[in-house]
Design a protein around this motif. Structure first.
Motif, PDB file in Angstrom:
ATOM      1  N   ALA A  62     -36.035  62.260  50.344  1.00 51.43           N
ATOM      2  CA  ALA A  62     -34.799  61.960  49.615  1.00 51.43           C
ATOM      3  C   ALA A  62     -34.027  63.210  49.200  1.00 51.43           C
ATOM      4  O   ALA A  62     -32.949  63.489  49.705  1.00 51.43           O
ATOM      5  CB  ALA A  62     -35.111  61.080  48.408  1.00 51.43           C
ATOM      6  N   GLY A  63     -34.582  63.988  48.261  1.00 55.42           N
ATOM      7  CA  GLY A  63     -33.829  65.127  47.754  1.00 55.42           C
ATOM      8  C   GLY A  63     -32.501  64.667  47.166  1.00 55.42           C
ATOM      9  O   GLY A  63     -32.355  63.548  46.695  1.00 55.42           O
ATOM     10  N   VAL A  64     -31.508  65.553  47.201  1.00 53.74           N
ATOM     11  CA  VAL A  64     -30.173  65.153  46.741  1.00 53.74           C
ATOM     12  C   VAL A  64     -29.356  64.574  47.893  1.00 53.74           C
ATOM     13  O   VAL A  64     -28.228  64.134  47.696  1.00 53.74           O
ATOM     14  CB  VAL A  64     -29.404  66.348  46.127  1.00 53.74           C
ATOM     15  N   GLY A  65     -29.931  64.576  49.101  1.00 56.67           N
ATOM     16  CA  GLY A  65     -29.191  64.131  50.281  1.00 56.67           C
ATOM     17  C   GLY A  65     -28.609  62.743  50.159  1.00 56.67           C
ATOM     18  O   GLY A  65     -27.406  62.543  50.393  1.00 56.67           O
ATOM     19  N   PRO A  66     -29.399  61.698  49.812  1.00 56.63           N
ATOM     20  CA  PRO A  66     -28.837  60.347  49.747  1.00 56.63           C
ATOM     21  C   PRO A  66     -27.958  60.115  48.516  1.00 56.63           C
ATOM     22  O   PRO A  66     -27.485  58.999  48.304  1.00 56.63           O
ATOM     23  CB  PRO A  66     -30.091  59.461  49.685  1.00 56.63           C
ATOM     24  N   ILE A  67     -27.736  61.156  47.731  1.00 52.54           N
ATOM     25  CA  ILE A  67     -26.840  61.062  46.577  1.00 52.54           C
ATOM     26  C   ILE A  67     -25.625  61.959  46.798  1.00 52.54           C
ATOM     27  O   ILE A  67     -24.488  61.501  46.811  1.00 52.54           O
ATOM     28  CB  ILE A  67     -27.578  61.431  45.274  1.00 52.54           C
ATOM     29  N   PHE A  68     -25.844  63.257  46.990  1.00 53.72           N
ATOM     30  CA  PHE A  68     -24.733  64.182  47.189  1.00 53.72           C
ATOM     31  C   PHE A  68     -23.965  63.867  48.475  1.00 53.72           C
ATOM     32  O   PHE A  68     -22.741  63.891  48.500  1.00 53.72           O
ATOM     33  CB  PHE A  68     -25.254  65.621  47.241  1.00 53.72           C
ATOM     34  N   GLY A  69     -24.700  63.598  49.575  1.00 56.28           N
ATOM     35  CA  GLY A  69     -24.050  63.312  50.847  1.00 56.28           C
ATOM     36  C   GLY A  69     -23.136  62.097  50.776  1.00 56.28           C
ATOM     37  O   GLY A  69     -21.950  62.174  51.148  1.00 56.28           O
ATOM     38  N   PRO A  70     -23.634  60.941  50.312  1.00 53.45           N
ATOM     39  CA  PRO A  70     -22.762  59.764  50.185  1.00 53.45           C
ATOM     40  C   PRO A  70     -21.612  59.953  49.208  1.00 53.45           C
ATOM     41  O   PRO A  70     -20.539  59.366  49.390  1.00 53.45           O
ATOM     42  CB  PRO A  70     -23.728  58.676  49.696  1.00 53.45           C
ATOM     43  N   ILE A  71     -21.815  60.748  48.154  1.00 53.60           N
ATOM     44  CA  ILE A  71     -20.708  61.018  47.230  1.00 53.60           C
ATOM     45  C   ILE A  71     -19.606  61.787  47.943  1.00 53.60           C
ATOM     46  O   ILE A  71     -18.422  61.452  47.836  1.00 53.60           O
ATOM     47  CB  ILE A  71     -21.216  61.794  45.995  1.00 53.60           C
ATOM     48  N   MET A  72     -19.983  62.828  48.692  1.00 46.66           N
ATOM     49  CA  MET A  72     -18.987  63.581  49.451  1.00 46.66           C
ATOM     50  C   MET A  72     -18.404  62.720  50.578  1.00 46.66           C
ATOM     51  O   MET A  72     -17.213  62.793  50.869  1.00 46.66           O
ATOM     52  CB  MET A  72     -19.625  64.844  50.029  1.00 46.66           C
ATOM     53  N   GLY A  73     -19.252  61.892  51.190  1.00 47.83           N
ATOM     54  CA  GLY A  73     -18.781  61.001  52.239  1.00 47.83           C
ATOM     55  C   GLY A  73     -17.827  59.938  51.719  1.00 47.83           C
ATOM     56  O   GLY A  73     -16.949  59.466  52.447  1.00 47.83           O
ATOM     57  N   ALA A  74     -17.990  59.565  50.443  1.00 47.39           N
ATOM     58  CA  ALA A  74     -17.132  58.540  49.853  1.00 47.39           C
ATOM     59  C   ALA A  74     -15.668  58.973  49.845  1.00 47.39           C
ATOM     60  O   ALA A  74     -14.769  58.121  49.773  1.00 47.39           O
ATOM     61  CB  ALA A  74     -17.584  58.224  48.428  1.00 47.39           C
ATOM     62  N   LEU A  75     -15.415  60.267  49.938  1.00 48.27           N
ATOM     63  CA  LEU A  75     -14.037  60.753  49.991  1.00 48.27           C
ATOM     64  C   LEU A  75     -13.305  60.244  51.235  1.00 48.27           C
ATOM     65  O   LEU A  75     -12.081  60.255  51.283  1.00 48.27           O
ATOM     66  CB  LEU A  75     -14.013  62.281  49.954  1.00 48.27           C
ATOM     67  N   TYR A  76     -14.064  59.819  52.254  1.00 51.16           N
ATOM     68  CA  TYR A  76     -13.454  59.252  53.455  1.00 51.16           C
ATOM     69  C   TYR A  76     -13.148  57.770  53.287  1.00 51.16           C
ATOM     70  O   TYR A  76     -12.549  57.153  54.170  1.00 51.16           O
ATOM     71  CB  TYR A  76     -14.381  59.451  54.657  1.00 51.16           C
ATOM     72  N   GLY A  77     -13.600  57.177  52.177  1.00 52.34           N
ATOM     73  CA  GLY A  77     -13.389  55.763  51.950  1.00 52.34           C
ATOM     74  C   GLY A  77     -14.601  54.929  52.341  1.00 52.34           C
ATOM     75  O   GLY A  77     -15.682  55.468  52.614  1.00 52.34           O
ATOM     76  N   PRO A  78     -14.436  53.606  52.403  1.00 49.73           N
ATOM     77  CA  PRO A  78     -15.565  52.713  52.717  1.00 49.73           C
ATOM     78  C   PRO A  78     -16.176  52.925  54.098  1.00 49.73           C
ATOM     79  O   PRO A  78     -17.256  52.408  54.374  1.00 49.73           O
ATOM     80  CB  PRO A  78     -14.937  51.320  52.615  1.00 49.73           C
ATOM     81  N   ALA A  79     -15.515  53.668  54.969  1.00 54.79           N
ATOM     82  CA  ALA A  79     -16.098  53.972  56.277  1.00 54.79           C
ATOM     83  C   ALA A  79     -17.451  54.652  56.113  1.00 54.79           C
ATOM     84  O   ALA A  79     -18.330  54.527  56.969  1.00 54.79           O
ATOM     85  CB  ALA A  79     -15.152  54.859  57.087  1.00 54.79           C
ATOM     86  N   ALA A  80     -17.616  55.358  55.007  1.00 50.67           N
ATOM     87  CA  ALA A  80     -18.890  56.019  54.729  1.00 50.67           C
ATOM     88  C   ALA A  80     -20.022  54.996  54.610  1.00 50.67           C
ATOM     89  O   ALA A  80     -21.142  55.233  55.090  1.00 50.67           O
ATOM     90  CB  ALA A  80     -18.782  56.835  53.443  1.00 50.67           C
ATOM     91  N   MET A  81     -19.750  53.862  53.980  1.00 50.11           N
ATOM     92  CA  MET A  81     -20.768  52.828  53.818  1.00 50.11           C
ATOM     93  C   MET A  81     -21.141  52.220  55.162  1.00 50.11           C
ATOM     94  O   MET A  81     -22.312  51.910  55.421  1.00 50.11           O
ATOM     95  CB  MET A  81     -20.281  51.751  52.848  1.00 50.11           C
ATOM     96  N   LEU A  82     -20.144  52.052  56.037  1.00 47.96           N
ATOM     97  CA  LEU A  82     -20.414  51.502  57.365  1.00 47.96           C
ATOM     98  C   LEU A  82     -21.329  52.427  58.160  1.00 47.96           C
ATOM     99  O   LEU A  82     -22.267  51.968  58.819  1.00 47.96           O
ATOM    100  CB  LEU A  82     -19.093  51.301  58.109  1.00 47.96           C
ATOM    101  N   TRP A  83     -21.081  53.744  58.079  1.00 46.09           N
ATOM    102  CA  TRP A  83     -21.935  54.704  58.787  1.00 46.09           C
ATOM    103  C   TRP A  83     -23.355  54.697  58.225  1.00 46.09           C
ATOM    104  O   TRP A  83     -24.328  54.781  58.959  1.00 46.09           O
ATOM    105  CB  TRP A  83     -21.334  56.101  58.714  1.00 46.09           C
ATOM    106  N   ILE A  84     -23.495  54.574  56.912  1.00 40.70           N
ATOM    107  CA  ILE A  84     -24.829  54.550  56.304  1.00 40.70           C
ATOM    108  C   ILE A  84     -25.637  53.377  56.860  1.00 40.70           C
ATOM    109  O   ILE A  84     -26.795  53.539  57.246  1.00 40.70           O
ATOM    110  CB  ILE A  84     -24.732  54.467  54.767  1.00 40.70           C
ATOM    111  N   VAL A  85     -25.035  52.196  56.916  1.00 39.94           N
ATOM    112  CA  VAL A  85     -25.753  51.006  57.385  1.00 39.94           C
ATOM    113  C   VAL A  85     -26.135  51.137  58.850  1.00 39.94           C
ATOM    114  O   VAL A  85     -27.305  50.987  59.227  1.00 39.94           O
ATOM    115  CB  VAL A  85     -24.904  49.737  57.162  1.00 39.94           C
ATOM    116  N   VAL A  86     -25.156  51.424  59.709  1.00 41.22           N
ATOM    117  CA  VAL A  86     -25.411  51.505  61.151  1.00 41.22           C
ATOM    118  C   VAL A  86     -26.318  52.685  61.467  1.00 41.22           C
ATOM    119  O   VAL A  86     -27.287  52.566  62.229  1.00 41.22           O
ATOM    120  CB  VAL A  86     -24.086  51.628  61.929  1.00 41.22           C
TER     121      VAL A  86
END
Length: 488
Positions: A62-86
């Motif tokens: 885990a580390g900070v990756g599944p927290i910091f990464g998705p937070i920074m990825g959230a700047l792209y909008g909900p597309a970040a959530m789609l990439w996480i799932v797929v």
């Protein structure tokens, strides 16, 4: 709220449906003795229960990756959530399963030796160097991140400087101890508890967001936004999103961590739960923090301002205390701080084991463990003086390149043994294109080529690599080898 719940449901369904298919393709052997018993040494090879190994694996990756990464990825909008799932279901969890199970099948060997067996000695040398660089970078990132987050609790700038240095020193001291003592003494005893805290923290955040009267879940987003780049800083979605969100979707760091627990798994039938399942768990954590980042601040512009002001650590701090109050916020914040610490020590532990395998130095004696560990900490201590943003950028690229190497290794294994290799070949092709395009296009880290040229070159090189891997046969006739054979 509906897309958030659908994302969680898809991740859980992916574990039971696609995870079972991946396990069937691999072909577990329940009666085969695992390295935890065959090479039991009381230090690194120690049998542990399925539940305990799962929680340790979850914390390790885990580390900070599944927290910091998705937070920074959230700047792209909900597309970040789609990439996480797929990404999590079809790439990350598959990557983690094979990095763990190939280690189990090969005597608990670390990733460079596994890569060397299926891709050749040139690839092995490359991975020895690359994995050590990645692990030291991870160790540094996971010292700096918790130290900086803890100092957010202090107001005075002078006190912050003093506190930061003290916290870094304490974390490094803990890392040294945790890296050299037997795996069941600290990691085996404390990490299951920390794993439970992590799960409690994540669930607490999403429940608090769901019942909050002041914050709606994913406010104002429409269906088209899940395939749209909404970054307020005009950052391109391709290929940056797939580098930014690593842990939670796919992360090469996990390939260095899975062998730690491959040396503790009691039975091959536990592999899907431990390796594939831990990645699904991380994907759920990533979805939660991505949703929090998209929801708590009201708009992407506001989120971008907070990130600019204090990075993803400030996003964690503000949202944790804002949603859960002082006590709940402190517990949630503490859970986030623990994450990188519990991954940083296992990063250095993995680096020690890779060095020991390279120099063929047994690790049953404490002085020999110190001999391998101390130089790593000296280098790590020096790198903590480098700007965190620079370290993080290099970590992101090194991380996904390691994932590419592991996926091609799994493809070579499956193809050599006449098994359905497309489950690893397709994500390997995609991520190869991502990392090549990224390094060719990046003006900061790479060559600064125009995106169209970088992407075209990425596709061409990916096709060449695919052809070479699928037409190179290594290790034919044997599904696995003993650890001693790999380290000769």
């Amino acid at each position: 709220m509906s897309f958030f719940l659908l994302s969680i449901a898809l991740l859980i369904g992916g574990y039971f449906i696609y995870g079972t298919f991946v396990e069937k393709v691999f072909g577990i052997q329940e009666k085969r003795q695992t390295p935890a018993y065959a090479q039991q040494d009381g230090v690194d090879y120690v049998p542990m229960s399925k539940g305990k190994v799962y929680l340790i694996q979850l914390l390790n990756i885990a580390g900070v990756g599944p927290i910091f990464g998705p937070i920074m990825g959230a700047l792209y909008g909900p597309a970040a959530m789609l990439w996480i799932v797929v990404g999590c279901i079809f790439a990350g969890a598959v990557h983690d399963y094979f990095s763990g199970m190939l280690s189990v099948r090969n005597g608990g060997a670390s990733v460079p030796n596994i890569v060397g067996r299926y891709l050749g000695n040139g690839a092995k040398l490359f991975m020895n160097i690359f994995a050590l660089v990645l692990l030291v970078l991870v160790g540094v990132v996971f010292v700096s991140a918790p130290a900086s987050m803890l100092t957010n609790l202090i107001n005075s700038k002078t006190e912050i400087t003093v506190a930061l240095s003290a916290v870094v020193a304490i974390i490094f001291l803990y890392y040294i101890i945790a890296t050299i003592v037997p795996v069941d003494k600290i990691i085996g005893r404390l990490y299951p508890f920390f794993g439970a805290l992590l799960i409690f923290m994540s669930v607490g955040m999403v429940v608090a967001l769901g019942v909050s009267a002041d914050h709606a879940m994913l406010p104002g987003f429409e269906a088209k936004d899940f395939i749209t780049n909404m970054n307020p800083n005009d950052m391109p979605l391709w290929p940056a999103l797939f580098i930014t969100i690593a842990c939670g979707a796919i992360s090469g760091f996990h390939a260095t961590q899975s062998p730690l627990m491959a040396r503790c798994v009691e039975n091959e039938k536990n592999g899907r739960f431990v390796f594939y399942g831990a990645m699904i768990g991380e994907g759920i954590i990533a979805i939660i923090w991505c949703a929090v980042a998209l929801s708590f601040f009201g708009s992407l512009d506001s989120l971008a301002e907070v990130v600019k002001e204090g990075g993803p650590g400030k996003v964690v701090f503000d949202s944790a205390f804002g949603l859960m109050g002082v006590v709940g916020g402190f517990l949630a914040f503490l859970g986030v701080v623990i994450l990188p610490i519990t991954s940083g020590d296992t990063a250095f532990r993995s680096a020690r084991l890779i060095l020991a395998e390279f120099f063929k130095l047994p690790q049953t004696e404490l002085p020999k463990r110190l001999l391998m560990a101390l130089p790593l900490f000296v280098i790590g201590g020096i790198l903590t003086q480098v700007d965190f943003g620079i370290i993080w950028r290099y970590f992101g690229f090194a991380n996904q390149t390691t994932a590419v190497m592991m996926l091609w290794t799994a493809t070579a294994y499956l193809n050599t043994n006449g098994k359905f290799h497309w489950i690893t070949t397709v994500p390997a092709m995609f991520m190869t294109t991502v990392v090549i395009t990224f390094i060719l296009n990046s003006a900061t880290l790479g060559f600064g080529l125009p995106m169209t040229i970088a992407t075209a070159a990425g596709i061409v090189l990916m096709l060449v690599i695919t052809f070479l891997v699928l037409n190179t046969r290594r290790g034919e006739g044997k599904d696995s080898v003993e650890y001693s054979e790999l380290t000769k």
